[in-house]
Design an enzyme around this catalytic site. Structure first.
Site, short mmCIF file in Angstrom:
data_model
loop_
_atom_site.label_atom_id
_atom_site.label_comp_id
_atom_site.label_asym_id
_atom_site.label_seq_id
_atom_site.Cartn_x
_atom_site.Cartn_y
_atom_site.Cartn_z
N GLU A 32 0.79 -1.17 -0.02
CA GLU A 32 0.25 -0.05 0.10
C GLU A 32 0.66 1.15 -0.06
O GLU A 32 1.77 1.41 0.83
CB GLU A 32 -0.86 0.16 1.08
CG GLU A 32 -1.55 1.29 1.36
CD GLU A 32 -2.62 1.48 0.03
OE1 GLU A 32 -2.36 2.66 -0.80
OE2 GLU A 32 -3.56 0.60 -0.30
N GLY A 37 -7.17 1.26 3.24
CA GLY A 37 -8.77 0.94 2.92
C GLY A 37 -9.10 1.61 1.53
O GLY A 37 -10.09 1.51 1.13
N ILE A 177 -20.79 11.53 -8.77
CA ILE A 177 -20.05 12.40 -7.87
C ILE A 177 -20.40 13.89 -7.88
O ILE A 177 -20.54 14.48 -7.09
CB ILE A 177 -18.40 12.27 -8.20
CG1 ILE A 177 -18.11 10.60 -8.14
CG2 ILE A 177 -17.75 13.16 -7.62
CD1 ILE A 177 -16.55 10.57 -8.82
N GLY A 178 -20.59 14.12 -9.48
CA GLY A 178 -20.99 15.91 -9.41
C GLY A 178 -22.29 16.11 -8.68
O GLY A 178 -22.51 17.07 -8.06
N LEU A 179 -23.42 15.12 -8.97
CA LEU A 179 -24.62 15.25 -8.27
C LEU A 179 -24.65 15.11 -6.81
O LEU A 179 -25.19 16.10 -5.99
CB LEU A 179 -25.68 14.36 -8.81
CG LEU A 179 -25.89 14.71 -10.43
CD1 LEU A 179 -27.11 13.64 -10.75
CD2 LEU A 179 -26.34 15.88 -10.94
N HIS A 437 -47.57 -3.25 5.16
CA HIS A 437 -48.15 -2.00 4.98
C HIS A 437 -48.14 -1.08 6.39
O HIS A 437 -48.13 -1.65 7.56
CB HIS A 437 -49.75 -1.85 4.84
CG HIS A 437 -50.36 -0.80 4.78
ND1 HIS A 437 -50.57 0.02 3.73
CD2 HIS A 437 -51.31 -0.09 5.60
CE1 HIS A 437 -51.01 1.26 4.04
NE2 HIS A 437 -51.71 0.86 5.18
#
Length: 458
Positions: A32, A37, A177-179, A437
């Site tokens: 890494e 992560g 991502i943008g939204l 319901h």
């Protein structure tokens, strides 16, 4: 140093694979270069969904008068506090992952950038490591188009480090991502402008869903400019100026911050893959077969870098596929997977399988079961009636081809359809089920009672 296996990257697939190998007695090296992560923990799902939660709290606090809840006084959004909470969640995840890797006697965590020397050898910080099997799990990074590289722009990663709310956030890109960031920062208090080159937001979805999301965003005060050819960006009087060509008329707009959300690309350019027999496609993704094996028989590619899905859940399934061929009796395949994902806007959009456009293009005779959220009792009771539900069914077999849901809780009850598709059973199983319901998902059986040919109702 020699290992049974080398894994490059600690994103979603890597540590799970390392743990399974260790359980089976393998000696494993996992490499890494950055934070443990990968994307999900550090700059993806974990931090952004923490921000989405804060943004929704702010929105509810400001917009509950119709439900009889009035808040007296100003609603203050403290981005620094939101960031501190996010950082703590990330830190806990990193620490838990680090403890798992470092305390396992069969796993060696190697810090640094890995580069291939040949098909069986990887170099890290001047040291070489060999293994008969190597697994690439290096993820992806933001893709920055020409015309913006000289400007002090933000990415989905760096925007999470802000401690002050932008006055005017300009976003290039109308995808997921943008939204997500656009709605989030609008709810935090920023003026937000979203620019997209296409004719609709979320270009992979049916046009009616792109239009519905645009209306939701504009109702929240977000400016959306489609058919925008974003030419360039520069600094003018201390502000970022973006030159845009919209419908043949050039517009220059100024903002305090610029977020580049124009796509992501694989982290494969500096891996030394030219020293191996691993093949890439024209976009730089690693080519894999149904078992996620590359063109080099002893090298596999998992996660975002293989171009087979840019999601945490697909990366984990990549682990499951590879792990099954290494250690399990039942073998999984990439071709077994149904594409499914969600855009975590509010309300969320969730999708599995084919949509109407893809069905028509494929020439499949199909029907659609549809229901607007405004006709669902629970949605009306919650005061959240934006969106619609659509399920697509093959006429000849009655099998579910896919579904697209836009509405409150859609990212959860889409799994009713996902599970049905994996079960390989006709839509009548869902139609005849008894749901609880009052819920939104109780309308899934009801809407399936009278599906219509595509074109008449979707």
């Amino acid at each position: 140093m020699r290992f049974d296996a080398i894994i490059i990257g600690t994103g979603q697939a890597g540590p799970s694979l390392a743990a399974s190998m260790a359980k089976n007695g393998w000696k494993v090296a996992i490499i890494e270069k950055g934070d443990l992560g990968g994307t999900c923990v550090n700059v993806g799902c974990t931090p952004t969904k923490a921000y989405v939660a804060s943004a929704r709290r702010a929105f509810i606090a400001k917009n509950s008068a119709e439900l009889g809840i009035e808040v007296n006084g100003n609603i203050q959004v403290k981005l620094k506090t939101i960031k501190e909470r996010k950082d703590k969640i990330i830190e806990d995840s990193r620490n838990g992952l680090g403890k798992m890797l470092e305390e396992n006697d069969h796993i060696q965590l190697i810090r640094g950038k890995g580069r291939f020397i040949d098909n069986n050898t990887v170099s890290v910080e001047g040291k070489t490591y060999k293994a008969d099997k190597i697994f690439i799990n290096v993820g992806a990074k933001p893709r920055i188009p020409d015309g913006f590289k000289e400007v002090d722009y933000l990415t989905n990663e760096s925007i999470l480090e802000l401690e002050e709310i932008p006055e005017h956030l300009i976003i290039v890109g109308g995808g997921y991502i943008g939204l997500e960031f656009g709605q989030m920062f609008r709810r935090f208090g920023s003026k937000v402008t979203i620019l997209d080159r296409g004719e609709q937001l979320l270009k992979k979805e049916d046009p009616e869903f792109g239009k519905a999301i645009q209306e939701i965003f504009e109702n929240e005060g977000i400016e959306v400019r489609l058919n925008s050819e974003c030419i360039s960006a520069a600094i003018n009087n201390g502000k970022i100026e973006v030159s845009v060509n919209c419908d043949e008329s050039e517009i220059n707009m100024q903002g305090t911050h610029l977020l580049m959300a124009s796509g992501r690309g694989p982290n494969t350019s500096d891996l030394g893959l030219e020293n191996t027999s691993v093949s890439l496609d024209e976009r730089g993704y690693i080519k894999v077969n149904d078992e996620l094996q590359t063109s080099a028989a002893n090298i596999w590619a998992l996660g975002d870098c293989n171009g087979q899905g840019a999601f945490t859940h697909t990366a984990y399934n990549d682990f499951q596929i590879v792990n099954s061929h290494l250690f399990e009796e039942k073998k999984r395949k990439l071709s077994d997977r149904f594409t499914c994902y969600a855009a975590f806007i509010d309300p969320p959009l969730a999708r599995v399988g084919m949509n109407a456009t893809e069905i028509k293009n494929a020439g499949i005779k199909a029907k659609v079961a549809s229901r607007p959220m405004k006709k669902i009792a629970r949605a009306k009771e919650m005061g959240e009636t934006q969106g619609m539900l659509k399920i697509y069914i093959e006429e000849e077999t009655g099998m579910v081809l896919g579904a697209t849901f836009l509405g409150t809780g859609a990212d959860e009850y889409i799994h009713t359809v996902i599970d049905q598709m994996y079960a390989g059973q006709p839509f009548t199983i869902m139609r005849d089920a008894v749901h609880i319901h009052p819920t939104v998902s109780e309308l899934i059986p009801t809407m399936l009672e009278n599906p219509n040919p595509i074109g008449e109702n979707g």
